[in-house]
Structure formats: C-alpha cells, structure tokens
Write an enzyme that holds these catalytic residues in place. Sequence first.
Site, short mmCIF file in Angstrom:
data_model
loop_
_atom_site.label_atom_id
_atom_site.label_comp_id
_atom_site.label_asym_id
_atom_site.label_seq_id
_atom_site.Cartn_x
_atom_site.Cartn_y
_atom_site.Cartn_z
N ASP A 105 15.10 -11.93 30.00
CA ASP A 105 14.06 -11.15 29.36
C ASP A 105 14.33 -11.12 27.86
O ASP A 105 15.46 -10.87 27.43
CB ASP A 105 14.03 -9.72 29.91
CG ASP A 105 12.65 -9.33 30.40
OD1 ASP A 105 11.68 -9.56 29.65
OD2 ASP A 105 12.54 -8.78 31.50
N ASP A 214 8.75 -10.35 26.53
CA ASP A 214 8.11 -9.05 26.77
C ASP A 214 7.05 -8.76 25.70
O ASP A 214 7.32 -8.87 24.50
CB ASP A 214 9.19 -7.97 26.75
CG ASP A 214 8.67 -6.61 27.13
OD1 ASP A 214 8.32 -6.42 28.30
OD2 ASP A 214 8.63 -5.73 26.24
N GLU A 273 4.58 -12.45 28.26
CA GLU A 273 3.82 -11.32 28.79
C GLU A 273 2.80 -10.93 27.73
O GLU A 273 3.15 -10.61 26.60
CB GLU A 273 4.73 -10.14 29.11
CG GLU A 273 3.96 -8.96 29.71
CD GLU A 273 4.75 -7.67 29.70
OE1 GLU A 273 4.55 -6.85 30.61
OE2 GLU A 273 5.55 -7.46 28.78
N HIS A 346 8.13 -5.38 37.74
CA HIS A 346 8.75 -4.08 37.53
C HIS A 346 7.78 -3.04 36.97
O HIS A 346 8.12 -1.85 36.93
CB HIS A 346 9.93 -4.23 36.57
CG HIS A 346 9.54 -4.72 35.22
ND1 HIS A 346 9.12 -6.02 35.00
CD2 HIS A 346 9.48 -4.11 34.02
CE1 HIS A 346 8.82 -6.17 33.72
NE2 HIS A 346 9.03 -5.03 33.09
N ASP A 347 6.58 -3.47 36.54
CA ASP A 347 5.60 -2.55 35.97
C ASP A 347 4.42 -2.27 36.89
O ASP A 347 3.54 -1.49 36.54
CB ASP A 347 5.04 -3.13 34.66
CG ASP A 347 6.02 -3.04 33.51
OD1 ASP A 347 6.89 -2.15 33.54
OD2 ASP A 347 5.92 -3.87 32.58
#
Length: 577
Positions: A105, A214, A273, A346-347
């Site tokens: 990440d 991210d 993302e 994860h979101d």
Amino acid sequence: MPLDEGGPADSWWSEAVVYQIYPRSFADSNADGIGDLQGVVERFDHLSRLGVDVLWLSPVHPSPHDDNGYDISDYQDIDPLFGTLADFDRLLEAVHGRGMKLVMDLVVNHTSDEHPWFTASRDGGRKGSRRDWYIWRPARDGMEPGTPGAEPNNWESWFSGSAWTYDEAGGEYYLHTFSRKQPDLNWENPEVRQAVQAMMRWWLDRGVDGFRMDVINLVSKDPALPDGHVPEGSSYGDGSPSYVCGPRIHEYLAELHREVIAPCPRRLLTVGEMPGVTVEEARLFTDPARRELDMVFQFEHVGLDQGPGGKFDVRPLRLTDLKASLGRWQTGLGDTGWNSLYWNNHDQARVVSRFGDDSPAHRDRSAKLLATVLHLHRGTPYVYQGEELGMANAPFASIEDFRDIESLNHHRERTALGVDEEQILAGLRDRSRDNARTPMQWDATRHAGFTTGTPWIAVNPDHVHVNAEAQLADPDSVFHHYRRLIALRHTEPAVTHGDFHLLHPDHEQLYAFTRRDIASGTELLVLANFGGTDLTVELPGGWEDSETLIADLPAPAPLTASHTLRPWEAHVHRRTL
C-alpha cells in the site's frame, strides 16, 4: 510456475488474482490481539491452496493508528505491532518462494501528523523547515483565526467536520481531506514528489512487486482552493471538484512512472484507488501508451445502494443499476486500459450481506454466485480476506463495539443533530468499515483461531459455523468454489482475453453475459439468478450442447432454450465457436 511465464511478460497481472491482507485482522502470532507479519507467514498454506497470485498488503508502517495505519509516521520501517523489517523480508521471501508477488500500500496523499516531515513543517510556525511540504493557509480575511467560519475554505473532511485544523503555534490552518491527524502533502512542491519517489525506490530495491496507491487521484489540488458547493442540510462545502482528478494528476502519475516504475527491471503492478473517477478518466489513467497506471479502483458500483444522505443512508440495490454500471466499465475499458474487479476491501461492508443473502438458507449459495459473476468479468479480480469463506457483516450491538474513525465520527455528528440512536446504528451495521475488519475466521475455537489473546475488535460469533478449517474439509464450500474460479482464470483464455457482452440488461433478477475469445475459438455463457425464487429465462440458441465449467449448486440441469435457475444459482458454460 512464475507469473512472468506463460503469458505476455508486460501484462502478467491480466491473468492473475490478487488477495488483499489487512494485517491487523488476519492472524496474530504473539497473542497481543493484533495480527502481524509472522501470522501471515504462518497462514501461508491457506493462500497457496486458494491459488492466488499476488498479495496486497495493507499498511504495516509505523503509525499512531488514528485511521488504522493509513496515517503513516515513517514510510521506511515496520510498526512494532506488526513486527520488524526482518519479518517483512521473511514474508517477502516466502511470497516469492511460492511463485507469488507482493504489492504494498502506498499512502502519499497524506501522512500522519506525527511524521517527521509534518513535525518539521509545523515547528517554527511559518518558518518551519518543511513548511511548504504541506498545505497551510491563513484564516479568511477579517476573521479571527481559530473561530468558527474562519477556515480558509468551507471544505468538509471525508471523515466529517471541517477539512482544516488550526495550528496555534504557526497561526495558520493545515488541510486534511481525511482525519485531522492526516495532513495532506503538498504535491505542488517538487521536493515532496522526489521524496515519495525515493521512498518507492527503496521498497522496490527491497523486492516488492508494485503498489496499490491509496486515494492517489486526490493528490493534485486546485491551488486556489475555492469554496465548494454546500449540499442541502450540510454545514460544509463539497471540495471534491477542486481535488478529485485535479489539474496536475496526469502529470504527477506520468512522473512517478517515468522516475520509479519504468526504470525497475521487473514488470510491476500499479493500481490507483480513485474515488469519483469516471470511465473516461480511467481510460486515460490506464492507457498503456500514456504510462501512468495499470488499472484503477473505481467506486461507482459500491455507491449504487446509497441514498442522498451518503454512505450510511442505505437503499436496496437494483440489479439493473449494477449491471449497467459494471457493463459500462467493461465496455469503456474494453479496447484501452484494464479493469480491477472487486466486491470487498478494507473499506467496504461484506458483499454477501450487501448484494447477496446472508441468511442460513442462501448464504453459501449467494456468496458463490457473487464470486462467479465478478471473476468472469474482464479484468483482474481482487479477493479480500474472508471473502473466500463468505464472511458476513458483524452483529454490532452498540457504538462501543465499533473501532473505525469514520463510523465513530459519523455517530458523534448525527447524535449532535438529534438523530435517533437506532437509526444511526442501523446505518453503521450495514455500511461501517468495521464489518470488513473483524478478525479472519480460521476455525470454530474461541476468537476463531485469530489470536489466543483478546482481539482488538470482536470476532463475528458466526465463526463457529463459517471458518476456513470447516470449509477446507467440505469440497462444496465457498472456499473451494473460489479455488475453482481462480484455477479457471489460469487455464481458460476467454476469461482473461474474451470480449464482454451483457444479456437481458433490463431484467431485475437475471445477470447474464457472454465472454468470447476469437483467438482460442471459445465462448463462455454466465448465468446468475440474483434472487431467492426460481427464475425461468429464455436463452440464445446454440447453447444446449455446451459444457458446464463451474456451478454454485451440484448437478445443474442441462441448458434448454427456456431454462430454470434455482434461487441464487449461477453457472458458467463453454462452447466452441
């Protein structure tokens, strides 16, 4: 077999399946209640059995954990909660030893407010040695700094409240599009970009195989930082038009590729993302000729069940909307670029509770259906830990059960407005990110085999029935269905390379499409009944003698021109052109 073999060396990821690990919740090796890198190593056989090709590791860097690690205070170390750099090197060696790749990440829209860069920016007030590494602004003209309404603009943070925090030492505000402990970096400053690039090269030299970036499309802001439109019922403005795919975003990503990605001797994977990205923008970001990114994460399909009140304003999903959205992305990136395919991360709340049916009667069946539909689209599938077991949302009883800053801030804000407590909790139970973050369910023992200590967030009590140990022993389990889908992608060219054609776009219960690959002379038909009742559908001709490749129910009936699908039944058929 190494992934670079058996396919085009410059696009190995088109035939791969990525597995996301949220380390805090995956496996705890030292009984402190928090997952760690050694825990990942100890559970590696699970990943090998599943057959995935790439591991995406959510942040493991030092952090105050205001946002569970997405607030990084040191980009070039490992948080002691998760282990050491030596532990990371052992994990990377294990990954490569199994013929897999590892993606890190990359969180560079913001840092923690405890990062030395921000400390230097803040120290000494306006004369801080790295003042211009972050976005500082004075109060509005004529306003007393630190008073309500004096913020430099009216933007709202993604985590509720103002996107600005006043720093008394320097007498100015700093911008944070997320938590106040996540100050935004100033990408207009070339020194910031050069520091990010140096850090990326450091990890590549260590052996990682790429980056999941991210909220990378937020790094370019309109330098004017104008006020945003104030939606009805809100106290703040929407600043996103000034920073979602901002004015220099393509320049910045091309620079990252030119300075970091292209010089690496290995072919890397880069996925950005990008909340708010459109199909048209994604074509530019993922066009190989532009050398920016390999693929993007878009959010359109996971926003279809949200009302005008936003994420926690839950609305039923219309299947026609889902088909239209995913179909638009399939078509839009069909000739240029590449799609990422995901239901969970994860979101996001657990998909079997969201788009499927998590009741005992239909849970496994609908989990398999959702997997079948997603993995048969064109693109690279991402499996989030526990998705391959059909893990569901957790039964959070009260606000004390939640841990996520977004959920806690939402609860505090709505409570202050006098909203009914049960109404707030209903939205959180459906959509909180904590649903994705309950511990991985390894077995039926206490704490699901995740830890022998006290877990940082409670284990879903359904782990006594839904766990990896039980599913490994059951050849008809959700786990083995995922394993078969992943194997199919590795062996059937039409899954990777075939075109996409949606059938029955206006049907409210049937999801059907074909994948045709001229080079291999193969066509696939995917049929999925998104509902709890039998469904009879009219099929195009020529499929009666086709081969059934995979099904979520045993003994699917042979295809007929008028074919009946059982509740939540999905299967894939193949014929020769």
